[in-house]
Write an enzyme that holds these catalytic residues in place. Structure first.
Site, PDB file in Angstrom:
ATOM      1  CB  CYS A 168      -0.816   0.224   1.260  1.00  0.00           C
ATOM      2  SG  CYS A 168      -1.843  -1.511   1.413  1.00  0.00           S
ATOM      3  CB  SER A 228      12.363 -10.726  -6.333  1.00  0.00           C
ATOM      4  OG  SER A 228      13.698 -10.287  -6.894  1.00  0.00           O
TER       5      SER A 228
END
Length: 614
Positions: free
Chosen positions: A2, A377
């Protein structure tokens, strides 16, 4: 993930200025495309943009949590990976919950442990809690600094935000840079000194720190730091412990109520991550794992092996995708589009950045977002386990500066003589380097070589890695994509920090310890692949694009960048054969095309951010 922002002023009724809060909140719309919310009272205003990941129906923010007689209001950016343990602990203390989301846990944790609450959280986060009864704002940032957070004091107001652009949206904030900001841009950049927001009087809340603001003023303290100690485990135990911590971190970070996958480059880090994620998917009957790689149009024609990039990713990606049986997508980027995305990347970072390396990640993230909302990742394994050349090559290990900035002196001649005299760039770099060394937690009776390697690890973890994490957060969030980084799990970082170099360099290979810990997951040829960094375009057309644009700026008498750069020296540089210029001015990836692109970004930044130079 967010975006959060806020404003506190104890001497003004700021409830009258909701339009200012709305403007600040709008600036991080990209971080939270799913929902927007504000909460405003006489002395505090909080804004939130939401990207729904966990419990999408019930995690609306700002969230108000009533605990006994006290009311807490929270805005939160991040994810907790120990939700179950934290919830159980708080339930045992009598706290009750109405949602399944991690947001509701944090004000309860703050009620229970106050300033020690962040220590109880395993995750990536930046959050702010308003304690209404005490009229006090508490802000904290995760240990490693995966999630960004900035703040400033302007007059009697404290302003904060996930990104600089939220703070800059407040009308009382001047858009100025002074000597410090100029040095950060021109000699340190695209790295940034921890705590520095580049703009005058804007600061970054450092990783592992909390901030408290009340009528008595501002207090900032660390709650976490690396501690050096002698490693007690033998080799086999160390390998097993690293394997356990890695696998636990990946498992925790695969929790999501929305589609999730992994990036895959065919290198050691992403391959191990994807392989274990695929195993978890099979064990939990979650279907086929989605994996994604990135490359550039015609790179197969123009790729040139060099000391930092020994081979291209494509063949290795194919091997791994077949090995784990993933649903794989290879995203091919167009070089003209890459050039055209440079300014969007700059605006996403709010500063000139890693040029085409940023732009490519922004385009890559947008492509992934078409299918997924969350991606894992392999970023940061090199910093944690020692994968970079500066851990191994004597001239880099022994460089008396930041190893990725050892050619900083070659950047100085492009600056105007007046500016060099004013900001003293090389002195600034050295001061920042000495400052970093002074922070290193030393270990008594350590050999000179091991002590130096410890310094290199500290520099990499606290000065280099934040640049990549900043890039990863800004480019992915600009696309509304959440990227998780299991190698940044603080338990793994803490453990490996104290593993001696002889173990980390096991087998005389970079990341030798990690190779052994994940060897059961990988084909032999992938496990033994030499490190290759994030892929770059090798197409000459990209160099042509940035050269032509820079030539046009040189001819523009009003170009603001020439308040800083010497126009004639830049012009002379552009007249050389840039195709054969080798100028790695920052780290492994930033060469001549990236230098020109950085200048282009800097010029546009001065214009579009309306920057005043003091």
């Amino acid at each position: 993930m967010c975006g959060i922002t806020g404003w506190v002023n104890f001497e003004q009724d700021i409830s009258k200025y909701k339009e200012i809060l709305d403007a600040m909140n709008f600036q991080v719309e990209h971080r939270g495309p799913d929902a927007t919310g504000t909460w405003i009272a006489e002395h505090v205003a909080l804004g939130h943009r939401r990207l729904s990941i966990i419990d999408p129906q019930n995690g609306i923010q700002p969230m108000v949590k009533q605990i006994g007689e006290r009311k807490y209001v929270i805005v939160y950016n991040g994810e907790l990976y120990n939700m179950d343990e934290l919830r159980s602990s708080l339930l045992s203390k009598g706290y009750q919950f109405n949602t399944k989301c991690d947001t509701e846990l944090i004000p309860a944790a703050f009620s229970a442990w106050r300033e020690d609450a962040p220590k109880e959280l395993n995750g990536i986060f930046g959050f702010a809690i308003w304690d209404e009864s005490k009229e006090e704002l508490f802000i904290a940032r995760d240990r490693i600094g995966v999630k960004p957070l900035f703040y400033t004091i302007v007059g009697k107001s404290l302003l904060f935000g996930s990104e600089l652009k939220s703070i800059l949206a407040h009308p009382d904030v001047p858009r100025e840079i002074d000597e410090q900001g100029l040095n950060e841009l021109l000699i340190m950049g695209p790295a940034r000194t921890p705590g520095v927001g580049v703009f005058r009087n804007i600061h970054e809340l450092k990783p592992g720190h909390w901030l408290r603001f009340n009528r008595d003023g501002l207090t900032i303290n660390p709650y976490w730091e690396l501690v050096s100690d002698f490693h007690q485990d033998d080799v086999s135990t160390t390998i097993a412990k690293v394997r356990e911590l890695f696998q636990d971190a990946v498992s925790r970070q695969l929790v999501s109520d929305v589609p999730i996958g992994t990036m895959l480059s065919g290198g050691l880090d992403s391959s191990a991550l994807a392989a274990y994620a695929a195993k978890v998917f099979r064990q939990e009957n979650r279907g086929t794992l989605s994996t994604f790689s990135v490359d550039y149009a015609d790179n197969d024609k123009y790729f040139k092996q060099n000391e930092f990039q020994p081979n291209s990713d494509a063949p290795w990606v194919k091997v791994m995708a077949e090995h784990i049986g993933s649903k794989h997508q290879n995203v091919i980027l167009d070089n003209e589009q890459l050039y055209e995305t440079l300014m969007a990347a700059m605006r996403s970072r709010d500063l000139p950045g890693m040029a085409d390396v940023d732009a490519s990640l922004l385009l890559f993230s947008k492509a992934i977002k078409e299918d997924l909302t969350v991606i894992l990742s392999g970023e940061c394994a090199d910093e944690v386990f020692g994968g970079y050349p500066w851990f191994h090559r004597d001239e880099l290990v022994n460089a008396d500066t930041f190893p990725w900035a050892r050619l900083a002196h070659l950047r100085v001649p492009f600056l105007t003589n007046e500016l060099v005299e004013h900001i003293k760039p090389l002195e600034y770099v050295d001061n920042r380097y000495q400052e970093a060394l002074s922070e290193v937690p030393r270990l008594q009776e350590e050999s000179a070589k091991d002590a130096r390697i410890r310094e290199i690890f500290y520099l990499s973890l606290t000065r280099w890695m934040p640049t990549l994490l900043d890039r990863k957060d800004r480019m992915s969030m600009a696309a509304g994509l959440e990227v998780r980084v299991p190698f940044c799990d603080h338990r793994l970082v803490e453990y490996v920090w104290n593993v001696p170099w002889s173990m980390k360099f096991m087998g005389n290979r970079e990341k030798g310890l990690l190779r052994q810990a994940v060897s059961h997951l990988l084909p032999k040829e992938v496990m033994e692949r030499k490190k290759s960094p994030y892929p770059k375009t090798h197409h000459p057309g990209y160099l042509t694009f940035v050269t032509q644009k820079m030539q046009a700026i040189v001819e523009n008498n009003n170009a603001p960048i020439f308040q800083l750069l010497d126009r004639e020296k830049v012009k002379k540089f552009l007249q050389t054969d840039l195709r054969n210029q080798h100028f790695p001015w920052f780290g492994q990836l930033m060469n001549v095309p990236a230098l020109l692109a950085y200048w282009l970004q800097l010029n546009e930044w001065l214009i579009s951010y309306r920057v005043s130079i003091k």
